[in-house]
Every structure is written in C-alpha cells, then in structure tokens.
Write a protein that holds these residues in place. Structure first.
Motif, mmCIF file in Angstrom:
data_model
loop_
_atom_site.group_PDB
_atom_site.id
_atom_site.type_symbol
_atom_site.label_atom_id
_atom_site.label_comp_id
_atom_site.label_asym_id
_atom_site.label_seq_id
_atom_site.Cartn_x
_atom_site.Cartn_y
_atom_site.Cartn_z
ATOM 1 N N ARG A 198 0.828 -1.198 0.000
ATOM 2 C CA ARG A 198 0.000 0.000 0.000
ATOM 3 C C ARG A 198 0.868 1.257 0.000
ATOM 4 N N GLY A 199 1.952 1.223 0.702
ATOM 5 C CA GLY A 199 2.900 2.330 0.688
ATOM 6 C C GLY A 199 2.330 3.616 1.238
ATOM 7 N N ASN A 200 1.384 3.609 2.134
ATOM 8 C CA ASN A 200 0.764 4.814 2.682
ATOM 9 C C ASN A 200 1.638 5.352 3.811
ATOM 10 N N ARG A 201 2.712 6.066 3.375
ATOM 11 C CA ARG A 201 3.667 6.566 4.353
ATOM 12 C C ARG A 201 3.668 8.091 4.294
ATOM 13 N N ASP A 202 3.800 8.738 5.422
ATOM 14 C CA ASP A 202 3.858 10.203 5.495
ATOM 15 C C ASP A 202 5.300 10.636 5.279
ATOM 16 N N THR A 203 5.648 10.933 3.996
ATOM 17 C CA THR A 203 7.040 11.223 3.648
ATOM 18 C C THR A 203 7.289 12.699 3.417
ATOM 19 N N GLY A 204 6.306 13.586 3.716
ATOM 20 C CA GLY A 204 6.509 15.007 3.441
ATOM 21 C C GLY A 204 6.438 15.906 4.640
ATOM 22 N N PRO A 205 6.926 15.604 5.808
ATOM 23 C CA PRO A 205 6.833 16.495 6.949
ATOM 24 C C PRO A 205 7.665 17.765 6.769
ATOM 25 N N ALA A 206 8.803 17.698 6.053
ATOM 26 C CA ALA A 206 9.649 18.893 5.862
ATOM 27 C C ALA A 206 8.912 19.938 5.022
ATOM 28 N N GLU A 207 8.302 19.531 3.898
ATOM 29 C CA GLU A 207 7.584 20.477 3.045
ATOM 30 C C GLU A 207 6.389 21.086 3.775
ATOM 31 N N ALA A 208 5.683 20.278 4.538
ATOM 32 C CA ALA A 208 4.528 20.792 5.283
ATOM 33 C C ALA A 208 4.968 21.821 6.302
ATOM 34 N N PHE A 209 6.079 21.596 6.940
ATOM 35 C CA PHE A 209 6.596 22.558 7.915
ATOM 36 C C PHE A 209 7.001 23.874 7.234
ATOM 37 N N ASP A 210 7.663 23.752 6.052
ATOM 38 C CA ASP A 210 8.057 24.958 5.303
ATOM 39 C C ASP A 210 6.848 25.801 4.906
ATOM 40 N N LEU A 211 5.789 25.132 4.459
ATOM 41 C CA LEU A 211 4.575 25.848 4.071
ATOM 42 C C LEU A 211 4.022 26.640 5.251
ATOM 43 N N GLN A 212 3.993 26.049 6.425
ATOM 44 C CA GLN A 212 3.467 26.740 7.597
ATOM 45 C C GLN A 212 4.335 27.949 7.957
ATOM 46 N N VAL A 213 5.642 27.781 7.829
ATOM 47 C CA VAL A 213 6.558 28.893 8.138
ATOM 48 C C VAL A 213 6.349 30.061 7.165
ATOM 49 N N TYR A 214 6.245 29.734 5.875
ATOM 50 C CA TYR A 214 6.071 30.778 4.862
ATOM 51 C C TYR A 214 4.753 31.519 5.060
ATOM 52 N N ARG A 215 3.697 30.807 5.396
ATOM 53 C CA ARG A 215 2.403 31.464 5.607
ATOM 54 C C ARG A 215 2.468 32.404 6.816
ATOM 55 N N ASP A 216 3.172 31.942 7.868
ATOM 56 C CA ASP A 216 3.321 32.808 9.038
ATOM 57 C C ASP A 216 4.101 34.075 8.692
ATOM 58 N N GLN A 217 5.151 33.907 7.862
ATOM 59 C CA GLN A 217 5.941 35.071 7.446
ATOM 60 C C GLN A 217 5.093 36.066 6.615
ATOM 61 N N LEU A 218 4.248 35.488 5.755
ATOM 62 C CA LEU A 218 3.400 36.341 4.917
ATOM 63 C C LEU A 218 2.439 37.163 5.775
ATOM 64 N N ARG A 219 1.880 36.580 6.822
ATOM 65 C CA ARG A 219 0.974 37.298 7.709
ATOM 66 C C ARG A 219 1.714 38.397 8.486
ATOM 67 N N GLU A 220 2.934 38.107 8.889
ATOM 68 C CA GLU A 220 3.710 39.114 9.628
ATOM 69 C C GLU A 220 4.033 40.336 8.747
ATOM 70 N N ILE A 221 4.367 40.043 7.478
ATOM 71 C CA ILE A 221 4.666 41.156 6.552
ATOM 72 C C ILE A 221 3.445 42.035 6.363
ATOM 73 N N GLU A 222 2.266 41.415 6.220
ATOM 74 C CA GLU A 222 1.038 42.191 6.046
ATOM 75 C C GLU A 222 0.763 43.062 7.282
ATOM 76 N N LYS A 223 1.035 42.523 8.469
ATOM 77 C CA LYS A 223 0.836 43.297 9.692
ATOM 78 C C LYS A 223 1.806 44.475 9.765
ATOM 79 N N ASP A 224 3.095 44.185 9.417
ATOM 80 C CA ASP A 224 4.103 45.256 9.466
ATOM 81 C C ASP A 224 3.776 46.372 8.457
#
Length: 412
Positions: free
Chosen positions: A23-49
């Motif tokens: 089946r191969g149902n393995r969660d192999t993308g935790p690094a990309e998911a973490f990067d996406l969350q970081v970038y979204r947080d940065q985008l919100r901070e820029i809008e606030k600034d």
C-alpha cells in the motif's frame, strides 16, 4: 477440514502482510509541510508590518512576491512527495513475493517434513486403549535379547577368571548352594553374561521359596532388562510385580515400573512414579542419576509444564564398614571373638554394597579389610567389581586403585 482451516489462515495472514507492504501509505513530506506553515506565518507578519507602516509598501510587495514563490515551490514539492509515497516500488513487489512464498510455501513444506498428514483425531480414550494394547502385545524377553547385537567379552584379570571358573565348578557340584549361586550370578553379570546371571538368580528364588525377598526378584528383573538392552519385557514385569508385592517401596522395582510405563505410551504414569521416587530417594541411590537425566523430557511428554528438578541434597561419604584401623583394634580380643567381629563387619559391608551400592570410599575400605583378613582372592574379586562400577568415573576409580595398591593388588 484441517487443510481448509490452515490454508485459509495462512492466506489471510499473507494478504494482510502484502496489503501493508504494497500500500505504501507513508507520510514522507513532513519537511515540506513545515516549510509551508513557516512561509504562511511570514506572509501574515509582513502584512501586519505593512499595515502598521513598519516597512515601506514597495518592500512589503517585494517580500510578498518572494514568499509566495516559496510557498508555491514548497506546495509543489509536497504534492510530488505525496504521489510518490502512495506508489509501491519494485523492491516492495519483490519483498511481497518473498513473504507470500515463505508463509505459504515454507509453511506447507515444514508441515510435510515435521507433521503427519492424514493422521486422524486421537482422543484420550483411544490413546489409552492403544497404550494398553502396546503393553499387552509387546515383545517377549527372548525376542528382545535376539535383537541385541553380540558384545565383545569383558576383559577381566586372570585371577578373577580363575575364581569364576572355580565358582562354576562348585555350583555344578552343589546346585542347591544359595551362597555359591549368588556369588556366581554376580560374577556372570560382571562378565556381561546377563542371561546366565538371571537364570542363576531364578534358581536362587526357587530355592528360597517363601523366604525370597523383594531384592531376589528385582535382581532377576534387573539382569533381564539389562540383557534386553534396557527393554522391560513381560517376563521382567512379572518379576517386578513379585518384588512390589513384597515391598511396595522397593526403589529398583519402582524405577523399572516407571520405565515400563514410559515405553508403553503412558508417560503420565511414568512421570508420577519417577517424581515420587526421586523425591523420596537418597542422593546416592543408583536410580537417582538415570531419573534426573530423563525426567524433564518425560515431564514434557506427560504434559507437565514448568517442571523443575528437586534440589539434589549433598551426599556425605560417611565411614561405613571396617577400616584397617578397625581391624587392628580387634587385636586385644580372643582369636575367635576377633574373627567373628571382623567377619560380621566385612560381611555387612559387602552385603550392603551388593544390595544398595555405595561411595567409592566404602569399596576401598572393603578391599583393605579383606586384604587384612588375608582373603586375597575375594579382595581381587571385589576390586574387579569396583573397577566395573566406577569405570566411567576416573576420579573415584583412583580411590579404588589406591586401596588395591595398599593391599598389594594390581589391576592386571
């Protein structure tokens, strides 16, 4: 039904393992998911600034474009990793084939080698009946002895052989002499002539009649069993039953009774007999060693789980019988009294060793006492018998040889 059930179980197990493997149902993308969350947080901070005026609008626009580009790249990488994770590679298929072959093919091959295809159910009543039938229809003593390969004659000292020849002649002249028959039976056993030995012991039993004790019959059974290579024949069983009728606690008869049960499909009864006998016996009893060597396997066959051997008490070789000093201490007696005392002590020790066995120190004392009495021939006979008894125990055989050397005897 057996094949259907076992085949279905093996197939279900194989399918479950294959599904998990392919089946191969393995969660192999935790690094990309973490990067996406970081970038979204940065985008919100820029809008606030930018809203607070902390950074110029041109700089805020440039940063938003750069971060948005990184978000798109990270999202694309995450999607690609997710698609690849859901696909099983060639290695997974190879491993799946190996798992299926091992479980299905290996299990079938193992059963065909170790199992018994076609064996019907064996309920307890049927097994008990088969054990009784085996006991009722087993080989006779004659048949068992015929299957024993011929053995090379026992090498014995010339002096001992001369003594045996003299005993044979004496018994032939006096066939009613119980003492002579007893000595000759023991000598024939020492020479490996077990059949002749138990034939002589049967003569002794007939001569003793009602005076025969349990040991008389266990001696017969013992030689019969040894002559048959350890097999308890129906004829030997009769002798054992005679012994137990006279003494239900006879150790030799109980040991061989357990052996009979083990040989005829009743390990449960055999285990009970041996376990009780082992716990009630002295550590130097001759049957203790054989029982301790076999009872754990017998317990497994009897269905007794977690059986533990009882601790073996320490055996102390307490002085038994006369030593050379005992003989010398009788010097103050009259010749008749001294001779009577010494004879009684020597005969008592000799009888006990013949009937129950004993430590090497007792055999050594008996050899020394007989030498002091001047009975060199008898001392040599005891020495030869002791060497046979302790042949497989070199450390104890040294005690016997030392006593013989002090008495002026040799092993030749």
């Amino acid at each position: 039904m057996f094949w259907i059930l076992t085949g279905a179980l093996a197939l279900v197990l194989t399918l479950l393992l294959l599904i998990a493997l392919l089946r191969g149902n393995r969660d192999t993308g935790p690094a990309e998911a973490f990067d996406l969350q970081v970038y979204r947080d940065q985008l919100r901070e820029i809008e606030k600034d930018a809203a607070r005026g902390s950074i110029p609008e041109e700089e805020a626009a440039r940063l938003k474009v750069e971060i948005s580009r990184r978000i798109l790249a990270a999202d694309a990488a995450a999607q690609k990793g997710s698609e690849e994770a859901g696909k099983a590679g060639a290695a997974s298929y190879v491993m799946g084939a190996l798992v299926a072959a091992t479980i299905l093919g290996g299990g079938f091959a193992l059963y065909m080698k170790l199992g018994q295809p076609g064996t019907p159910d064996q309920p307890l009543t049927q097994r008990l009946a088969e054990a009784q039938q085996l006991r009722d229809n087993r080989m006779s003593q004659e048949e068992a002895e015929a299957k024993i390969p011929a053995q090379a004659p026992v090498q014995a000292p010339d002096e001992y052989m001369k003594l045996v020849e003299q005993l044979r002649e004496a018994v032939e002249e006096r066939p009613d002499d119980v003492r002579g028959l007893t000595l000759l039976a023991g000598s024939e056993a020492n020479l490996g002539n077990y059949r002749r030995s138990y034939e002589l012991q049967k003569q002794i039993a007939e001569l003793l009649g009602d005076k025969a004790g349990a040991k008389t019959f266990t001696d017969i059974a013992d030689m019969m069993i040894i002559a048959a290579g350890g097999y308890v024949s129906p004829e030997a069983q009769v002798e054992l039953e005679k012994a137990l009728a006279l003494d239900p606690n006879d150790g030799v008869a109980r040991f061989y009774g357990g052996l009979l049960m083990a040989q005829t499909g009743r390990p449960d009864i055999a285990f009970q007999i041996w376990d009780r006998l082992l716990r009630a016996s002295r550590p130097d009893a001759p049957w203790v060693g054989p029982i301790r060597a076999q009872i754990e396997e017998l317990a497994f066959r009897a269905g007794v789980t977690r059986y533990q051997l009882p601790p073996l008490p320490e055996s102390h070789d307490a002085p038994n019988g006369p030593s050379a000093d005992d003989v010398a201490a009788a010097a103050e007696m009259t010749p008749e009294e001294r001779q009577q005392m010494i004879r009684g002590m020597v005969d008592g020790l000799s009888t006990r060793l013949a009937e129950e066995g004993g430590p090497a120190s007792d055999w050594a004392r008996l050899i020394g006492a007989l030498a002091v009495l001047g009975e060199q021939d008898r001392a040599k006979a005891i020495y030869s018998e002791a060497r046979t008894v302790f042949a497989e125990k070199p450390e104890l055989l040294k005690q016997i040889d030392a006593a013989a050397n002090r008495a002026g005897l040799t092993s030749e």
